[in-house]
Design a protein around this motif. Sequence first.
Motif, PDB file in Angstrom:
ATOM      1  N   GLY A 294       0.826  -1.203   0.000  1.00 20.20           N
ATOM      2  CA  GLY A 294       0.000   0.000   0.000  1.00 20.20           C
ATOM      3  C   GLY A 294       0.862   1.256   0.000  1.00 20.20           C
ATOM      4  N   ALA A 295       0.405   2.291  -0.678  1.00 23.94           N
ATOM      5  CA  ALA A 295       1.150   3.548  -0.738  1.00 23.94           C
ATOM      6  C   ALA A 295       0.912   4.369   0.518  1.00 23.94           C
ATOM      7  CB  ALA A 295       0.734   4.343  -1.979  1.00 23.94           C
ATOM      8  N   VAL A 296       1.934   5.098   0.927  1.00 22.84           N
ATOM      9  CA  VAL A 296       1.862   5.997   2.080  1.00 22.84           C
ATOM     10  C   VAL A 296       1.804   7.425   1.569  1.00 22.84           C
ATOM     11  CG1 VAL A 296       3.021   6.762   4.187  1.00 22.84           C
ATOM     12  CG2 VAL A 296       3.152   4.357   3.485  1.00 22.84           C
ATOM     13  N   ASP A 297       0.971   8.249   2.173  1.00 23.28           N
ATOM     14  CA  ASP A 297       0.857   9.656   1.778  1.00 23.28           C
ATOM     15  C   ASP A 297       1.849  10.480   2.588  1.00 23.28           C
ATOM     16  OD1 ASP A 297       0.116  12.066   0.730  1.00 23.28           O
ATOM     17  OD2 ASP A 297      -1.804  12.185   1.766  1.00 23.28           O
ATOM     18  N   GLY A 298       3.047  10.652   2.047  1.00 24.20           N
ATOM     19  CA  GLY A 298       4.046  11.450   2.744  1.00 24.20           C
ATOM     20  C   GLY A 298       5.446  10.927   2.530  1.00 24.20           C
ATOM     21  N   THR A 299       6.428  11.795   2.718  1.00 25.47           N
ATOM     22  CA  THR A 299       7.842  11.436   2.690  1.00 25.47           C
ATOM     23  C   THR A 299       8.546  12.237   3.777  1.00 25.47           C
ATOM     24  OG1 THR A 299       8.317  13.143   1.033  1.00 25.47           O
ATOM     25  CG2 THR A 299       7.893  10.921   0.208  1.00 25.47           C
ATOM     26  N   GLY A 300       9.626  11.688   4.289  1.00 23.36           N
ATOM     27  CA  GLY A 300      10.414  12.396   5.275  1.00 23.36           C
ATOM     28  C   GLY A 300       9.710  12.611   6.597  1.00 23.36           C
ATOM     29  N   TYR A 301       8.742  11.764   6.922  1.00 22.55           N
ATOM     30  CA  TYR A 301       7.936  11.914   8.125  1.00 22.55           C
ATOM     31  C   TYR A 301       8.502  11.053   9.263  1.00 22.55           C
ATOM     32  CZ  TYR A 301       6.263   7.630   6.000  1.00 22.55           C
ATOM     33  OH  TYR A 301       6.214   6.400   5.405  1.00 22.55           O
ATOM     34  N   THR A 302       8.073  11.351  10.465  1.00 23.09           N
ATOM     35  CA  THR A 302       8.299  10.501  11.629  1.00 23.09           C
ATOM     36  C   THR A 302       6.947   9.975  12.078  1.00 23.09           C
ATOM     37  OG1 THR A 302      10.230  11.774  12.351  1.00 23.09           O
ATOM     38  CG2 THR A 302       9.137  10.404  14.010  1.00 23.09           C
ATOM     39  N   VAL A 303       6.822   8.671  12.249  1.00 20.54           N
ATOM     40  CA  VAL A 303       5.563   8.086  12.685  1.00 20.54           C
ATOM     41  C   VAL A 303       5.310   8.493  14.140  1.00 20.54           C
ATOM     42  CG1 VAL A 303       4.287   5.930  13.018  1.00 20.54           C
ATOM     43  CG2 VAL A 303       5.868   6.171  11.101  1.00 20.54           C
ATOM     44  N   GLY A 304       4.048   8.848  14.452  1.00 18.73           N
ATOM     45  CA  GLY A 304       3.781   9.359  15.785  1.00 18.73           C
ATOM     46  C   GLY A 304       2.582   8.785  16.496  1.00 18.73           C
ATOM     47  N   SER A 305       1.655   8.105  15.770  1.00 19.49           N
ATOM     48  CA  SER A 305       0.445   7.614  16.453  1.00 19.49           C
ATOM     49  C   SER A 305      -0.337   6.680  15.547  1.00 19.49           C
ATOM     50  CB  SER A 305      -0.458   8.786  16.867  1.00 19.49           C
ATOM     51  OG  SER A 305      -0.941   9.472  15.720  1.00 19.49           O
ATOM     52  N   ILE A 306      -1.283   5.971  16.162  1.00 21.45           N
ATOM     53  CA  ILE A 306      -2.292   5.219  15.431  1.00 21.45           C
ATOM     54  C   ILE A 306      -3.644   5.604  16.034  1.00 21.45           C
ATOM     55  CG2 ILE A 306      -2.027   3.183  16.927  1.00 21.45           C
ATOM     56  CD1 ILE A 306      -2.831   1.492  14.436  1.00 21.45           C
ATOM     57  N   SER A 307      -4.638   5.779  15.156  1.00 27.33           N
ATOM     58  CA  SER A 307      -5.955   6.247  15.596  1.00 27.33           C
ATOM     59  C   SER A 307      -7.047   5.271  15.186  1.00 27.33           C
ATOM     60  CB  SER A 307      -6.286   7.616  14.969  1.00 27.33           C
ATOM     61  OG  SER A 307      -5.344   8.590  15.325  1.00 27.33           O
ATOM     62  N   ALA A 308      -7.917   4.934  16.126  1.00 34.13           N
ATOM     63  CA  ALA A 308      -9.178   4.311  15.759  1.00 34.13           C
ATOM     64  C   ALA A 308     -10.064   5.405  15.174  1.00 34.13           C
ATOM     65  CB  ALA A 308      -9.841   3.700  16.992  1.00 34.13           C
ATOM     66  N   LEU A 309     -10.761   5.114  14.073  1.00 29.95           N
ATOM     67  CA  LEU A 309     -11.590   6.159  13.450  1.00 29.95           C
ATOM     68  C   LEU A 309     -13.038   5.708  13.331  1.00 29.95           C
ATOM     69  CD1 LEU A 309     -12.502   5.896  10.156  1.00 29.95           C
ATOM     70  CD2 LEU A 309     -10.046   5.884   9.884  1.00 29.95           C
ATOM     71  N   TRP A 310     -13.903   6.707  13.344  1.00 25.11           N
ATOM     72  CA  TRP A 310     -15.357   6.515  13.220  1.00 25.11           C
ATOM     73  C   TRP A 310     -15.855   7.573  12.251  1.00 25.11           C
ATOM     74  CZ3 TRP A 310     -19.064   8.542  17.516  1.00 25.11           C
ATOM     75  CH2 TRP A 310     -20.396   8.271  17.174  1.00 25.11           C
ATOM     76  N   ASP A 311     -16.331   7.139  11.083  1.00 24.29           N
ATOM     77  CA  ASP A 311     -16.767   8.049  10.033  1.00 24.29           C
ATOM     78  C   ASP A 311     -18.276   7.887   9.825  1.00 24.29           C
ATOM     79  OD1 ASP A 311     -15.919   9.896   7.761  1.00 24.29           O
ATOM     80  OD2 ASP A 311     -16.986   8.331   6.656  1.00 24.29           O
ATOM     81  N   LEU A 312     -19.012   8.974  10.000  1.00 25.44           N
ATOM     82  CA  LEU A 312     -20.474   8.909   9.983  1.00 25.44           C
ATOM     83  C   LEU A 312     -21.030   8.757   8.574  1.00 25.44           C
ATOM     84  CD1 LEU A 312     -21.418  11.702  12.562  1.00 25.44           C
ATOM     85  CD2 LEU A 312     -20.879   9.288  12.964  1.00 25.44           C
ATOM     86  N   ALA A 313     -22.033   7.916   8.446  1.00 30.24           N
ATOM     87  CA  ALA A 313     -22.730   7.750   7.173  1.00 30.24           C
ATOM     88  C   ALA A 313     -23.747   8.861   6.956  1.00 30.24           C
ATOM     89  CB  ALA A 313     -23.419   6.394   7.128  1.00 30.24           C
ATOM     90  N   ASP A 314     -24.293   9.416   8.033  1.00 35.43           N
ATOM     91  CA  ASP A 314     -25.351  10.417   7.942  1.00 35.43           C
ATOM     92  C   ASP A 314     -25.011  11.585   8.871  1.00 35.43           C
ATOM     93  OD1 ASP A 314     -27.654  11.927   7.892  1.00 35.43           O
ATOM     94  OD2 ASP A 314     -29.015  10.278   8.410  1.00 35.43           O
ATOM     95  N   THR A 315     -24.862  12.764   8.312  1.00 33.74           N
ATOM     96  CA  THR A 315     -24.573  13.969   9.110  1.00 33.74           C
ATOM     97  C   THR A 315     -25.688  14.995   8.972  1.00 33.74           C
ATOM     98  OG1 THR A 315     -23.306  14.925   7.274  1.00 33.74           O
ATOM     99  CG2 THR A 315     -22.071  13.647   8.917  1.00 33.74           C
ATOM    100  N   SER A 316     -26.875  14.551   8.591  1.00 27.75           N
ATOM    101  CA  SER A 316     -27.947  15.489   8.260  1.00 27.75           C
ATOM    102  C   SER A 316     -28.631  16.103   9.477  1.00 27.75           C
ATOM    103  CB  SER A 316     -28.991  14.789   7.393  1.00 27.75           C
ATOM    104  OG  SER A 316     -29.587  13.713   8.108  1.00 27.75           O
ATOM    105  N   THR A 317     -28.554  15.426  10.623  1.00 26.04           N
ATOM    106  CA  THR A 317     -29.263  15.905  11.812  1.00 26.04           C
ATOM    107  C   THR A 317     -28.275  16.322  12.882  1.00 26.04           C
ATOM    108  OG1 THR A 317     -31.074  14.367  11.346  1.00 26.04           O
ATOM    109  CG2 THR A 317     -30.997  15.357  13.547  1.00 26.04           C
ATOM    110  N   THR A 318     -28.449  17.521  13.413  1.00 27.74           N
ATOM    111  CA  THR A 318     -27.555  18.026  14.459  1.00 27.74           C
ATOM    112  C   THR A 318     -28.367  18.738  15.547  1.00 27.74           C
ATOM    113  OG1 THR A 318     -27.226  20.162  13.354  1.00 27.74           O
ATOM    114  CG2 THR A 318     -25.668  18.381  12.815  1.00 27.74           C
TER     115      THR A 318
END
Length: 287
Positions: free
Chosen positions: A206-230
């Motif tokens: 898999g390709a990485v987006d970036g060069t010359g970086y230092t790795v710093g963290s890993i994140s669990a992510l949650w991406d909403l399917a519906d953002t219509s109601t707030t």
Amino acid sequence: MKGILLAFFGAGMFALPVGVQAGTFSITDNFDSYATDAFITDDSNWTTTDLWQNNGVIARDSGQAGWLGGLYDGPTTATTYLTRGFDAQDNNRFTFRWIQNIANATSDDGIRDKFGWTVKSAAGANLLTLMFDNVSLTGSNLLAKGYSGSLAGTLQSSTGLGVSNRGEWAQFEIVLDTAANSWTASLFNAAANGGAGAWQTFIHNGAVDGTGYTVGSISALWDLADTSTTRTDTLIDETQVTLYTSAGKNIMMFDNLSISGVPEPSSLSLFTFGALALLAARRRSHS
């Protein structure tokens, strides 16, 4: 007084400044010691972009697991990152392993969000993302997709290996090689290899987006399917926030997150060569 790192080769021993990086590191997080009403972010190693703190711990068959997702009123961000930071210590190859279970609430509202993991640089840039799609499929299988950078990055090719872990625990692995600027993702198949189990890679190079970086963290992510109601609500410090209340009643549970780093093999070779040269010089000076 400067500390020293003692290295031993055969019968010889010498000292190096502590700042010299020559080894690996390993971190393992589980959630058994957390109070049942704790946030994961009660541990200062973890942070979140969601001000409403839609995270915590939950009982599982053995001990407790962490969770991220829609058990409360909704997050303050359409894509939430729950981030575990670490010191890369000048290493080049990183392995991330964990077990997870993506499940829908008993009172299922039918809304399916996306969950996954993002590896970030020390500066906070998204390097790669492994996403589990709880939106598109209605059966038991989850579709795993890889991206360079964030979910908006370039989709990476996948072998299409089935990852049937909606409602089931499964173990995953990401290996990131910063020297090659590539990564792989694998699923542990307990039935493979005559029942001994084996890792089955479903994303190669898999390709990485970036060069010359230092790795710093890993994140669990949650991406909403519906953002219509707030709706607007108020934090304990009186800050007003907007909550995405159309978030699905689904969560990603995870446990036994391990993070390890090792130097590039050539770096280890250079270190060993230099160490032996220092040892030889020391012996000559005493001969």
